[in-house]
Design a protein around this motif. Structure first.
Motif, PDB file in Angstrom:
ATOM      1  N   ASP A  52      17.231  50.217   6.676  1.00 41.29           N
ATOM      2  CA  ASP A  52      18.563  50.611   7.150  1.00 41.29           C
ATOM      3  C   ASP A  52      18.619  50.613   8.682  1.00 41.29           C
ATOM      4  O   ASP A  52      19.586  50.148   9.284  1.00 41.29           O
ATOM      5  CB  ASP A  52      18.942  51.993   6.612  1.00 41.29           C
ATOM      6  N   ARG A  78      32.107  49.545   3.110  1.00 45.35           N
ATOM      7  CA  ARG A  78      30.985  49.268   2.224  1.00 45.35           C
ATOM      8  C   ARG A  78      29.803  50.180   2.449  1.00 45.35           C
ATOM      9  O   ARG A  78      28.748  49.966   1.886  1.00 45.35           O
ATOM     10  CB  ARG A  78      30.551  47.817   2.400  1.00 45.35           C
ATOM     11  N   GLY A  79      29.958  51.188   3.273  1.00 46.81           N
ATOM     12  CA  GLY A  79      28.843  52.058   3.549  1.00 46.81           C
ATOM     13  C   GLY A  79      28.673  53.128   2.480  1.00 46.81           C
ATOM     14  O   GLY A  79      29.399  53.179   1.492  1.00 46.81           O
ATOM     15  N   SER A  80      27.688  53.954   2.699  1.00 45.54           N
ATOM     16  CA  SER A  80      27.449  55.016   1.751  1.00 45.54           C
ATOM     17  C   SER A  80      28.538  56.072   1.866  1.00 45.54           C
ATOM     18  O   SER A  80      29.201  56.206   2.883  1.00 45.54           O
ATOM     19  CB  SER A  80      26.087  55.654   2.047  1.00 45.54           C
ATOM     20  N   SER A  85      27.920  58.626   4.735  1.00 45.13           N
ATOM     21  CA  SER A  85      28.305  58.316   6.100  1.00 45.13           C
ATOM     22  C   SER A  85      29.737  57.831   6.196  1.00 45.13           C
ATOM     23  O   SER A  85      30.192  57.449   7.253  1.00 45.13           O
ATOM     24  CB  SER A  85      27.376  57.228   6.662  1.00 45.13           C
ATOM     25  N   GLY A 113      33.491  47.697   6.812  1.00 48.94           N
ATOM     26  CA  GLY A 113      34.039  49.010   7.068  1.00 48.94           C
ATOM     27  C   GLY A 113      34.053  49.908   5.853  1.00 48.94           C
ATOM     28  O   GLY A 113      33.839  51.106   5.950  1.00 48.94           O
TER      29      GLY A 113
END
Lengths: 249, 232
Positions: free
Chosen positions: B40, B117-119, B122, B115
């Motif tokens: 990451d 597609r993050g966890s 976060s 934008g």
């Protein structure tokens, strides 16, 4: 900015640091990239112990300096050889490069050769280099990626270029999707280790290869009359690295 | 930074150094575990160094393959994570040099492409004011666009020092240069950014909430004199 421009003051520098910290990327690796990397790792694992290079021989500081000097000498030698080739002409061969193309080709090849193994081997045993000018550019050309490219991809070089082109003609199974279509590695080969930025290759049949340590594509153009031209295009730029005319079949 | 810095995606209790040694000895699961711990952060470095996710993925893959193949060259002179960063940054810089001839303009597009597609951890806090989010996104976009204009080596230094927060000495190892060179690259890079982002600098010095109203117009030339007061 030139070398002589005044540096920003401490307050401005600190403000820039804060802006940069705010712009830090904090999200995890995207799933599609993770899946791609997992696939590459699986392919590497399938290669078995041969995928891991043996440890270099007894390293010490002096050897690092020697390696750097040797690389520089080799670069100078290759540049000199390339210049000699340009002066003497390559007309004796059937390579149809123009003079200017040949020059750029040779210099690019020399750059790639000179930088061979630079990306990774130097990561542990680096040659110290002076800080290049901030605006230094012109280091274009194929990069030394050969160690990361799949071992099964055909390696070709200048010396045996025509013979390689003839040998690989039967392997040109991938047809270009269109004259203006940009094609990336996935369209060229199922091998995930081959990396080629989308490139406009033009019409013809295609063979991904490694040339001077960098990914490239041989494009067998449609035959015209009794001849067929074949171009070696650089991945990403579509620059013609080499070309040759073969008898049509 | 500790040797096992980075999130642990697996349950393997071995240290990074033990994992890399196991990989060299033929344990093909070891490298995957090692890379998963750090990928990451390596991705973040690759993304900010390359400027767009497609090239970042290629650079990260180059670095990963290189590290896999050359793991035996790791001699423990640096921490494993430093070595990994070094390999990945080198791969990215190699790729940038190769692409120099075809690159005409690099603008960061990860905001658009990644934008959402993050966890979820976060992801953006829904409680924040949408107006503030818009301002923050705009500021971030300007910073990344300005960062993309820097020479590759300056950008890499700023990404590692100012964005990722690595100590200068560690970044010097990653970039294979002297500590003073890292400081110089960072200082020169910040100076360039200060000129490009002059309208944001005041915001950055506050509490993160810019004052309402128009921002000052960008200055063409940064003055070394203190600003003059209003006419009496």
């Amino acid at each position: 900015m030139s070398e002589h421009d005044p540096e920003a003051g401490p307050a401005e520098q600190e403000a820039v640091r804060r802006l940069l910290a705010e712009a830090r990327h904090v999200e995890p690796l995207p799933p599609d990239v993770a899946a791609r990397l997992d696939g590459v790792l699986a392919q590497l694992a399938a290669e078995g112990p041969h995928a891991v290079d043996p440890a270099p021989a007894a390293p010490h500081a002096a050897q690092v300096v020697d390696l750097a000097a040797r690389r520089r000498r080799r670069a100078r030698g290759l540049l000199g050889a390339a210049a000699a080739v340009v002066v003497l002409g390559v007309g004796a061969t059937q390579v149809l490069d123009s003079t200017s193309r040949s020059g750029s080709d040779d210099s690019a090849s020399s750059t790639a050769e000179a930088g061979a193994d630079s990306s990774v081997a130097d990561a542990q045993a680096p040659a110290k280099q002076e800080d290049a000018p901030a605006d230094a550019g012109g280091q274009g050309g194929p990069t030394a990626l050969s160690s990361t490219l799949p071992p099964t991809t055909p390696r070709i070089d200048r010396a045996g270029f025509r013979a390689s082109v003839l040998r690989l003609r039967d392997a040109a199974a991938v047809a270009s999707p269109g004259a203006r279509t940009r094609l990336g590695a996935a369209g060229l080969t199922a091998d995930r280790l081959f990396v080629c930025p989308p490139t406009t290759l033009g019409p013809g049949r295609l063979v991904p290869v490694v040339y001077a340590g960098a990914p490239a594509v041989l494009v067998y153009r449609p035959a015209t009359g009794a001849t067929q031209s074949v171009e070696l295009l650089q991945c990403g730029t579509a620059a013609v690295l080499r070309s040759v005319v073969l008898p049509a079949r | 930074m500790s040797e096992t810095d980075g999130s642990h995606h697996g349950t393997d209790a071995r240290t990074d150094a033990e994992l890399i040694a196991a990989h060299v000895d033929g344990d093909h699961h070891a490298f995957g575990e090692l890379f998963a711990r750090h990928r990451d952060r390596l991705w973040a470095v690759a993304l900010r160094t390359m400027g767009n996710p497609d090239d970042a993925a290629d650079g990260l893959q180059d670095g990963m393959v290189a590290a896999y193949r050359r793991a035996a060259s790791f001699r423990g002179e640096a921490q494993v994570t430093t070595w990994l960063h070094r390999v990945v940054v080198n791969a990215c810089l190699d790729r940038l040099r190769a692409a120099k001839v075809r690159r005409t303009d690099v603008l960061p597009d990860d905001l658009e492409e990644y934008g959402g597609r993050g966890s979820t951890v976060s992801a953006t806090d829904a409680a924040l004011d949408p107006a503030d989010l818009t301002v923050a996104a705009d500021r971030r976009r300007q910073v990344l666009a300005a960062l993309a204009t820097l020479p590759d080596e300056q950008r890499a230094a700023l990404v590692l020092v100012d964005m990722e927060g690595y100590p200068v000495a560690e970044v010097a190892v990653m970039l294979d240069c002297a500590v003073g060179t890292v400081k110089s690259r960072c200082s020169r890079g910040r100076t360039r950014l200060a000129a490009l982002l002059v309208g944001l600098l005041d915001d950055a010095g506050g509490d993160g909430h810019p004052d309402p109203g128009n921002r000052p117009a960008p200055r063409a030339v940064r003055s070394t004199h203190p600003p003059r007061g209003p006419p009496a």
